[in-house]
Design a protein around this motif. Structure first.
Motif, PDB file in Angstrom:
ATOM      1  N   ASP A  29       0.806  -1.214   0.005  1.00 39.91           N
ATOM      2  CA  ASP A  29       0.150  -0.060  -0.011  1.00 39.91           C
ATOM      3  C   ASP A  29       0.925   1.327   0.123  1.00 39.91           C
ATOM      4  N   PRO A  30       1.351   1.774  -1.193  1.00 34.06           N
ATOM      5  CA  PRO A  30       2.321   2.584  -1.296  1.00 34.06           C
ATOM      6  C   PRO A  30       1.777   4.202  -0.772  1.00 34.06           C
ATOM      7  N   ASP A  31       0.481   4.271  -0.502  1.00 38.58           N
ATOM      8  CA  ASP A  31       0.010   5.338  -0.098  1.00 38.58           C
ATOM      9  C   ASP A  31       0.195   5.700   1.296  1.00 38.58           C
ATOM     10  N   ALA A  32       0.128   4.709   2.010  1.00 35.71           N
ATOM     11  CA  ALA A  32       0.405   4.602   3.375  1.00 35.71           C
ATOM     12  C   ALA A  32       1.891   4.710   3.768  1.00 35.71           C
ATOM     13  N   LEU A  47       9.180  -4.657  -0.396  1.00 36.73           N
ATOM     14  CA  LEU A  47       8.596  -5.594  -0.297  1.00 36.73           C
ATOM     15  C   LEU A  47       7.386  -5.639  -1.029  1.00 36.73           C
ATOM     16  N   MET A  48       6.887  -6.712  -1.917  1.00 36.23           N
ATOM     17  CA  MET A  48       5.673  -6.651  -2.441  1.00 36.23           C
ATOM     18  C   MET A  48       5.299  -5.284  -3.457  1.00 36.23           C
ATOM     19  N   VAL A  49       6.350  -5.322  -4.127  1.00 38.02           N
ATOM     20  CA  VAL A  49       6.452  -3.978  -5.055  1.00 38.02           C
ATOM     21  C   VAL A  49       5.983  -3.851  -6.500  1.00 38.02           C
ATOM     22  N   GLY A  50       5.512  -5.417  -6.966  1.00 45.49           N
ATOM     23  CA  GLY A  50       5.343  -5.757  -8.174  1.00 45.49           C
ATOM     24  C   GLY A  50       4.250  -4.765  -8.929  1.00 45.49           C
ATOM     25  N   LYS A  51       3.110  -4.618  -8.400  1.00 44.61           N
ATOM     26  CA  LYS A  51       2.043  -3.816  -8.971  1.00 44.61           C
ATOM     27  C   LYS A  51       2.238  -2.320  -8.450  1.00 44.61           C
ATOM     28  N   SER A  52       3.071  -1.875  -7.823  1.00 44.95           N
ATOM     29  CA  SER A  52       3.215  -0.458  -7.262  1.00 44.95           C
ATOM     30  C   SER A  52       4.482   0.071  -7.529  1.00 44.95           C
ATOM     31  N   LEU A  53       5.484  -0.758  -8.396  1.00 44.57           N
ATOM     32  CA  LEU A  53       6.542  -0.208  -8.674  1.00 44.57           C
ATOM     33  C   LEU A  53       6.609   1.334  -9.302  1.00 44.57           C
ATOM     34  N   PRO A  54       5.836   1.522 -10.458  1.00 42.69           N
ATOM     35  CA  PRO A  54       5.777   3.071 -11.001  1.00 42.69           C
ATOM     36  C   PRO A  54       5.430   4.006  -9.730  1.00 42.69           C
ATOM     37  N   ARG A  55       4.445   3.860  -8.926  1.00 42.12           N
ATOM     38  CA  ARG A  55       4.356   4.665  -7.758  1.00 42.12           C
ATOM     39  C   ARG A  55       5.372   4.938  -6.762  1.00 42.12           C
ATOM     40  N   VAL A  56       5.751   3.794  -6.510  1.00 44.11           N
ATOM     41  CA  VAL A  56       7.153   3.736  -5.569  1.00 44.11           C
ATOM     42  C   VAL A  56       8.176   4.496  -5.775  1.00 44.11           C
TER      43      VAL A  56
END
Length: 122
Positions: A29-32, A47-56
């Motif tokens: 949950d990158p927004d947190a 960790l668990m960055v697969g779907k949130s990579l661009p945002r991170v």
């Protein structure tokens, strides 16, 4: 996985000169995440960055003060027979991994990434 996966591709999370400290954070949950808190951390593992990579990646540059040239690596299925790693910088890692199925994976950000034998200064 936060320690073993980077080591499996030759990335030590600490180094006397390149990385004196590291952090490990879930990117589910990158927004947190308070990305500004990582500005002074030499090595960051997400960790668990697969779907949130661009945002991170965007948040690390815009909110965390990281340079787009900061070395980074994505490691998918760390320590498994089908392990795969991509190396680059915060400025190009999203492009280098576009179209790839990344999950499950971690993102390692920091100069220690350059110590990996596969890192070729992209």
């Amino acid at each position: 996985s936060a320690l073993a996966a980077p080591l499996s591709v030759g990335i030590p999370l600490t180094d006397r000169e390149l990385g004196r400290h590291f952090s490990v954070t879930s990117a589910h949950d990158p927004d947190a995440i308070d990305f500004a808190a990582f500005a002074g951390i030499d090595t960051c593992v997400y960790l668990m960055v697969g779907k949130s990579l661009p945002r991170v990646v965007d948040a690390l540059v815009r909110e965390g003060g990281k340079d787009t040239e900061t070395p980074c690596a994505i490691i998918r299925n760390g320590m498994q027979p089908d392990e795969r790693a991509w190396f680059g910088s915060l400025g190009d890692i999203v492009y280098k991994t576009s179209g790839e199925s990344l999950s499950p994976c971690i993102l390692v950000v920091g100069n220690v990434v350059t110590l990996a034998p596969q890192y070729d200064s992209h």
